[in-house]
Design a protein around this motif. Sequence first.
Motif, mmCIF file in Angstrom:
data_model
loop_
_atom_site.group_PDB
_atom_site.id
_atom_site.type_symbol
_atom_site.label_atom_id
_atom_site.label_comp_id
_atom_site.label_asym_id
_atom_site.label_seq_id
_atom_site.Cartn_x
_atom_site.Cartn_y
_atom_site.Cartn_z
ATOM 1 N N VAL A 109 -13.646 5.413 2.990
ATOM 2 C CA VAL A 109 -12.193 5.543 2.939
ATOM 3 C C VAL A 109 -11.822 7.001 2.729
ATOM 4 O O VAL A 109 -12.535 7.727 2.022
ATOM 5 C CB VAL A 109 -11.603 4.653 1.819
ATOM 6 N N PHE B 82 -6.263 7.421 -0.848
ATOM 7 C CA PHE B 82 -5.916 6.368 -1.801
ATOM 8 C C PHE B 82 -4.434 6.461 -2.116
ATOM 9 O O PHE B 82 -3.817 7.513 -1.998
ATOM 10 C CB PHE B 82 -6.756 6.459 -3.086
ATOM 11 N N SER C 26 -5.963 2.777 3.180
ATOM 12 C CA SER C 26 -6.251 3.464 1.919
ATOM 13 C C SER C 26 -6.767 2.490 0.866
ATOM 14 O O SER C 26 -6.514 1.284 0.931
ATOM 15 C CB SER C 26 -4.979 4.116 1.353
ATOM 16 N N THR C 27 -7.460 3.052 -0.105
ATOM 17 C CA THR C 27 -7.679 2.315 -1.345
ATOM 18 C C THR C 27 -6.324 2.180 -2.037
ATOM 19 O O THR C 27 -5.571 3.148 -2.122
ATOM 20 C CB THR C 27 -8.643 3.072 -2.268
ATOM 21 N N SER D 99 -4.605 1.484 -5.590
ATOM 22 C CA SER D 99 -4.810 1.397 -7.030
ATOM 23 C C SER D 99 -3.472 1.037 -7.658
ATOM 24 O O SER D 99 -2.504 1.792 -7.564
ATOM 25 C CB SER D 99 -5.323 2.727 -7.589
ATOM 26 N N VAL E 174 -7.772 -2.596 -8.161
ATOM 27 C CA VAL E 174 -8.044 -1.824 -6.953
ATOM 28 C C VAL E 174 -8.277 -2.780 -5.806
ATOM 29 O O VAL E 174 -9.006 -3.772 -5.946
ATOM 30 C CB VAL E 174 -9.281 -0.920 -7.158
ATOM 31 N N GLY F 44 -9.428 -2.767 -1.765
ATOM 32 C CA GLY F 44 -10.003 -1.959 -0.685
ATOM 33 C C GLY F 44 -11.500 -2.050 -0.654
ATOM 34 O O GLY F 44 -12.134 -2.607 -1.569
ATOM 35 N N VAL G 208 -13.805 -0.015 -1.272
ATOM 36 C CA VAL G 208 -14.557 0.574 -2.384
ATOM 37 C C VAL G 208 -14.781 -0.424 -3.525
ATOM 38 O O VAL G 208 -15.734 -0.300 -4.289
ATOM 39 C CB VAL G 208 -13.865 1.838 -2.935
ATOM 40 N N ALA G 209 -13.898 -1.419 -3.634
ATOM 41 C CA ALA G 209 -14.054 -2.417 -4.698
ATOM 42 C C ALA G 209 -15.239 -3.343 -4.451
ATOM 43 O O ALA G 209 -15.654 -4.073 -5.354
ATOM 44 C CB ALA G 209 -12.771 -3.237 -4.842
ATOM 45 N N ILE H 110 -12.603 5.592 -6.234
ATOM 46 C CA ILE H 110 -11.344 5.482 -5.484
ATOM 47 C C ILE H 110 -11.537 5.891 -4.022
ATOM 48 O O ILE H 110 -10.904 5.348 -3.120
ATOM 49 C CB ILE H 110 -10.256 6.347 -6.155
ATOM 50 N N THR H 111 -12.401 6.867 -3.785
ATOM 51 C CA THR H 111 -12.773 7.252 -2.425
ATOM 52 C C THR H 111 -14.294 7.249 -2.312
ATOM 53 O O THR H 111 -15.003 7.371 -3.308
ATOM 54 C CB THR H 111 -12.246 8.658 -2.054
ATOM 55 N N THR I 183 -10.511 -8.908 1.705
ATOM 56 C CA THR I 183 -10.627 -7.526 1.228
ATOM 57 C C THR I 183 -11.076 -7.512 -0.231
ATOM 58 O O THR I 183 -10.491 -8.200 -1.065
ATOM 59 C CB THR I 183 -9.274 -6.802 1.354
#
Length: 262
Positions: A154, A157, A183-184, A186, A249, A251, A253-254, A148-149, A210
């Motif tokens: 990022v 979240f 932010s992420t 979720s 999710v 962002g 991180v995905a 998530i982070t 994204t």
Amino acid sequence: MSLDESTPVTTPAPSAAPTVALIGGGPGAWDLITVRGMRRLQDADVILTDHLGPTSELDRLCDVTTKEVVDVSKLPYGRQVAQSRTNEMLVEYASAGKKVVRLKGGDPYVFGRGFEELQYLAEHGIACEVIPGVTSAISVPGAADVPITQRGVVHSFTVISGHLPPGHPSSLLDWDALAKTGSTLSIIMGVKNAGKIADALMSGGLPGSTPAAIIQEGTMDTQKSVRCTLGTLGDTMKSENIKPPAVYVVGAVAGLEVAPNA
């Protein structure tokens, strides 16, 4: 009286024998409930269950033959037990001298109506212990190798309920603002509205490129994960036949991948 650094601060301990235990059962897998939650299940006379969390594998956590198990599920777009009736049953069983557990999926305070139940019990003079659970909004992406982070990627979240589409008169969300947070994101309970949510985020300025990740039945043996982009999110939901429960999710991180061994 004022407090300084030398003044001990104590938190009152919960009642030694609360009448109702409100438990977060975790994201799905039976062994992701907390130890405290499992012990309350073992001590219970009555367990009121939802359809998420470890409900289908209660026998791995306690001896269900010695307990009354009551299904009060609210199935997405399906059979529902009214929240008002669930509240009444908690009071009825507790007033009859039963040790009652209210078992919810995830965490009872993350879109789980747990506080509503706590308030109702308090209004009727029923003591309640709240036992937090592992929320699917964070744990399910983690189970699919989506953090998530991430340091340098990022710094925040946001957990979003997607049960109402953008533009719905009862929605409390500002999708334009969410698109600009960095932010992420979720999103839980949002399978049906994924396409509309993606459109709203892109209208708010979030690029269609994204990265996005969809995880269905996370932490379970049936877990399925799919990577896509915000622009293809709605179509991917349909082509992959994604059904609830699922978390997605959106962002940077995905788009992260675990580097293979050299």
